[in-house]
Design a protein around this motif. Structure first.
Motif, short mmCIF file in Angstrom:
data_model
loop_
_atom_site.label_atom_id
_atom_site.label_comp_id
_atom_site.label_asym_id
_atom_site.label_seq_id
_atom_site.Cartn_x
_atom_site.Cartn_y
_atom_site.Cartn_z
N HIS A 37 0.76 -1.22 0.04
CA HIS A 37 -0.13 0.12 0.02
C HIS A 37 0.98 1.31 0.31
O HIS A 37 1.57 1.38 0.78
CB HIS A 37 -1.07 -0.23 1.28
CG HIS A 37 -1.93 1.23 0.90
ND1 HIS A 37 -3.10 1.37 0.50
CD2 HIS A 37 -1.80 2.02 2.01
CE1 HIS A 37 -3.31 2.46 0.83
NE2 HIS A 37 -2.86 2.99 1.82
N SER A 99 -3.09 -0.04 4.64
CA SER A 99 -3.51 0.54 5.04
C SER A 99 -4.26 -0.16 6.45
O SER A 99 -4.77 -0.19 6.46
CB SER A 99 -4.58 0.73 4.35
OG SER A 99 -5.43 1.51 4.54
N ASP A 101 -7.22 0.94 7.85
CA ASP A 101 -8.81 0.36 7.02
C ASP A 101 -8.89 -0.60 6.89
O ASP A 101 -10.06 -0.74 5.77
CB ASP A 101 -8.91 2.09 5.86
CG ASP A 101 -9.58 3.29 7.45
OD1 ASP A 101 -9.18 3.24 8.86
OD2 ASP A 101 -8.17 4.49 6.96
N GLN A 102 -7.81 -0.31 5.78
CA GLN A 102 -7.88 -1.97 4.55
C GLN A 102 -7.45 -3.80 5.66
O GLN A 102 -6.61 -4.03 6.33
CB GLN A 102 -7.01 -1.80 3.67
CG GLN A 102 -7.33 -2.94 2.24
CD GLN A 102 -6.37 -2.47 1.12
OE1 GLN A 102 -5.79 -2.15 0.99
NE2 GLN A 102 -6.73 -4.13 0.41
N GLN A 103 -8.57 -4.50 5.36
CA GLN A 103 -8.39 -5.67 6.37
C GLN A 103 -7.01 -6.72 5.41
O GLN A 103 -6.44 -6.25 4.01
CB GLN A 103 -9.53 -6.61 6.29
CG GLN A 103 -10.35 -5.97 6.85
CD GLN A 103 -12.15 -7.53 7.14
OE1 GLN A 103 -12.29 -7.84 6.00
NE2 GLN A 103 -12.07 -7.09 7.98
N ARG A 137 -9.10 -5.70 10.36
CA ARG A 137 -7.45 -3.75 10.29
C ARG A 137 -6.27 -4.18 11.19
O ARG A 137 -6.53 -5.07 12.30
CB ARG A 137 -9.06 -3.40 10.19
CG ARG A 137 -9.77 -2.60 9.66
CD ARG A 137 -10.58 -1.32 9.98
NE ARG A 137 -11.13 -1.79 11.03
CZ ARG A 137 -12.57 -1.95 11.44
NH1 ARG A 137 -13.23 -2.17 9.96
NH2 ARG A 137 -12.96 -2.51 12.26
#
Length: 239
Positions: A37, A99, A101-103, A137
């Motif tokens: 990311h 991130s 917020d990303q799993q 997360r």
């Protein structure tokens, strides 16, 4: 939750290959790469001792690392490790920038509680899954799942569904609810052990191997040269 983050500073590197990686390791650095990311794949190296401490917190391999590379900080996880075949030293490390917020997928250890309950009645605890895969997360990765065996007895089974109440919000298991984690079984009888041995082709009167006491002369041709391959494992995983 394993929200604690470990800071680790990395240096970019331009020299690749076995020779360059070997020289780097001799200075106490571990070659690696970061990708994912918000970052282009970048070859780097980190201090071996700092990396060791980062990987030996309560979070283990699930530790969140604030990786600083050339003044930029990336929230990352250790995606892959290559170790020396003999010494176990880390030879190469892959960091994946993530991130918040990303799993991500994390392997969460399973810890058993109240194991004495099934054992009081002679039950044998069989832990089928030592870790369970979880989509979660990064800042909410649990350090472990606790599976309570209180009140269990011979014949009981504990499944993924028994961990559901410990799921972080929004997280989900990557295994079905009916997948078995633990079984409680009765100890095997002598007859069952004999049958198992017969099935494996083991005979009771099978001759035992001859033992040589320490200091005895070795058998003829016993001065075998050690296979002294250093297994340095300089097979760098560089791109």
């Amino acid at each position: 939750m394993a929200s604690k983050q470990i800071e680790l500073t990395a240096s970019t590197r331009t020299k690749h290959g076995k020779g360059a990686s070997g020289r780097l390791r001799k200075t106490g650095r571990v070659p690696g790469i970061v990708y994912g990311h918000g970052v282009e794949p970048t070859a780097l190296d980190v201090d071996a001792l700092q990396l060791y401490h980062a990987l030996h917190t309560d979070a283990g391999r699930n530790v969140l690392i604030r990786l600083e590379v050339e003044g930029e900080t990336h929230l990352s996880i250790v995606k892959d490790l290559q170790r020396h075949a003999v010494r176990g030293d880390v030879m190469h490390v892959d960091f994946q920038a993530v991130s918040r917020d990303q799993q991500i997928t994390a392997e969460i250890p399973v810890h058993l509680a109240n194991e004495e309950d099934p054992r009081q009645n002679g039950g044998i605890i069989n832990l089928v899954l030592y870790t369970v895969p979880l989509r979660v997360r990064p800042l909410e990765v649990p350090q472990e799942f606790v599976l309570d065996l209180a009140g269990t007895e011979i014949g009981d089974v504990r499944r993924m569904s028994d961990l559901a109440d410990q799921l972080p919000e929004g997280a989900e298991f990557e295994l079905e609810d009916d997948v078995t984690i633990v079984t409680i079984t009765a100890p095997m009888s002598e007859e069952e052990l004999d049958e198992l041995a017969e099935g494996a082709g083991i005979e009771e009167d099978q001759a035992e191997p001859e033992l040589v006491a320490e200091g005895d002369e070795p058998a003829e041709g016993g001065d075998e040269a050690e296979g002294g391959a250093d297994a340095e494992g300089d097979g760098d995983a560089d791109e």
